[in-house]
Design a protein around this motif. Structure first.
Motif, short mmCIF file in Angstrom:
data_model
loop_
_atom_site.label_atom_id
_atom_site.label_comp_id
_atom_site.label_asym_id
_atom_site.label_seq_id
_atom_site.Cartn_x
_atom_site.Cartn_y
_atom_site.Cartn_z
N GLY A 43 0.79 -1.23 0.00
CA GLY A 43 0.00 0.00 0.00
C GLY A 43 0.82 1.28 0.00
N ALA A 44 2.16 1.13 0.07
CA ALA A 44 3.03 2.31 0.10
C ALA A 44 3.01 3.03 -1.25
N LYS A 45 3.14 4.34 -1.21
CA LYS A 45 3.19 5.13 -2.43
C LYS A 45 4.56 5.01 -3.08
N VAL A 46 4.58 4.80 -4.38
CA VAL A 46 5.83 4.76 -5.13
C VAL A 46 5.77 5.82 -6.23
N HIS A 47 6.93 6.43 -6.48
CA HIS A 47 6.97 7.50 -7.47
C HIS A 47 8.23 7.44 -8.33
N LYS A 48 9.39 7.24 -7.68
CA LYS A 48 10.64 7.21 -8.44
C LYS A 48 11.16 5.77 -8.49
N ILE A 49 11.43 5.33 -9.72
CA ILE A 49 11.72 3.92 -9.97
C ILE A 49 13.13 3.77 -10.55
N GLY A 50 13.88 2.81 -10.03
CA GLY A 50 15.14 2.41 -10.63
C GLY A 50 14.95 1.11 -11.38
N VAL A 51 15.63 0.95 -12.51
CA VAL A 51 15.49 -0.28 -13.30
C VAL A 51 16.86 -0.79 -13.74
N ILE A 52 17.05 -2.09 -13.55
CA ILE A 52 18.20 -2.81 -14.14
C ILE A 52 17.69 -4.19 -14.49
N GLY A 53 17.73 -4.53 -15.77
CA GLY A 53 17.29 -5.85 -16.18
C GLY A 53 18.26 -6.93 -15.73
N GLY A 54 17.78 -8.16 -15.68
CA GLY A 54 18.65 -9.26 -15.31
C GLY A 54 18.77 -9.41 -13.80
N ALA A 55 19.99 -9.69 -13.34
CA ALA A 55 20.22 -9.99 -11.92
C ALA A 55 21.07 -8.90 -11.28
N SER A 56 20.42 -7.99 -10.57
CA SER A 56 21.15 -6.90 -9.91
C SER A 56 20.61 -6.65 -8.51
#
Length: 269
Positions: free
Chosen positions: A171-184
């Motif tokens: 239920g937490a608000k999310v706004h800024k997202i980090g992305v790295i595909g694969g296994a990180s």
């Protein structure tokens, strides 16, 4: 019409230069001749047995993959191991194998930019610097804040996955997202994502203790699976190659390379 394999290599390396690959990685032409004539190319995430079958059936002279099958030096190529049998089949059928891995992750227009775009993030930032000037990840903001649960559902739908797991308060608000595909999913990457001000990190291969550590650090995780976060590679690279090489047929593999299967338990009496 055909082109030399070296021409295909040049076009891919214009997008993803091999020198930005991580030191432990193994990218480039792994099997075959640079001067081989290629009229048909198959693009896949991995060089599986079924992918080799597909390439042979399609008459492809080259396979382009994201994951290299060879990471460590090998002492022999024989039919005594699965890898040896695959390499022998490629050689015997005169199929070149080229891989673009961490260089394609980090480069502009690569895997992580593809994820940034497909999630419709805004205000792009380069995050998780692995070497001077080489940034593996991307970060951006959603057009509107939402809940972690809703965002996870959108990741599932956007990537066409049957199931997605998340770590944190749904239920937490999310706004800024980090992305790295694969296994990180590790502490160093968590620190880099948090340093960019992200509240949520989308990656793959999240392990139990890594999930606990992220929660302790105040970072929510969405595990899109290793396969789910990178399979977008095939269609994107196929489109890129088709635009750059006239007259050569570029085929996207139809093989489902996801090794993990899920069972959905429905209701009942």
């Amino acid at each position: 019409m055909s082109v030399k394999m070296s021409k295909i290599m040049e076009i891919i390396e214009n997008l993803a230069p091999t020198h930005i690959a991580e030191e432990w990685d193994n990218v480039g032409l792994l099997v075959g001749r640079r001067d081989a004539d290629v009229s048909r190319v198959l693009v896949a995430l991995d060089v599986l047995d079924a992918v080799i079958d597909e390439a042979i059936a399609q008459g492809a002279e080259a396979i382009i993959t994201h994951h290299p099958p060879i990471f460590k030096p090998i002492s022999r190529i024989s039919d005594e191991s699965p890898l040896g049998r695959r390499l022998l089949r490629l050689i015997e059928n005169k199929i070149c194998l080229y891989t673009a891995h961490t260089n394609l992750d980090a480069t502009d227009g690569g895997i992580n930019d593809m994820l940034f775009d497909i999630f419709q993030l805004q205000n792009k930032e380069y995050i998780c610097e692995t070497r001077p000037g080489v940034f593996l990840g991307r970060a951006g903001v959603l057009s509107e804040a939402t809940t972690l649960l809703n965002f996870t559902e959108s990741v599932k739908n956007t990537l066409g996955l049957s199931v997605v797991t998340y770590c944190g308060d749904g239920g937490a608000k999310v706004h800024k997202i980090g992305v790295i595909g694969g296994a990180s999913a590790g502490a160093d990457f968590f620190k880099g994502v948090l340093a960019a001000g992200c509240d949520t990190f989308v990656t793959g291969d999240v392990r139990f203790h890594a999930a606990q550590a992220a929660i302790d650090m105040g970072l929510s995780l969405v595990d899109a699976t290793h396969y789910g976060g990178e399979v977008i590679f095939a269609e994107s690279i196929a489109k890129y190659l088709q635009e750059k090489i006239g007259g050569v047929e570029i085929i996207v593999s139809k093989i489902d390379g996801q090794p993990f299967k899920t069972v959905s338990c429905g209701g009942g009496n």
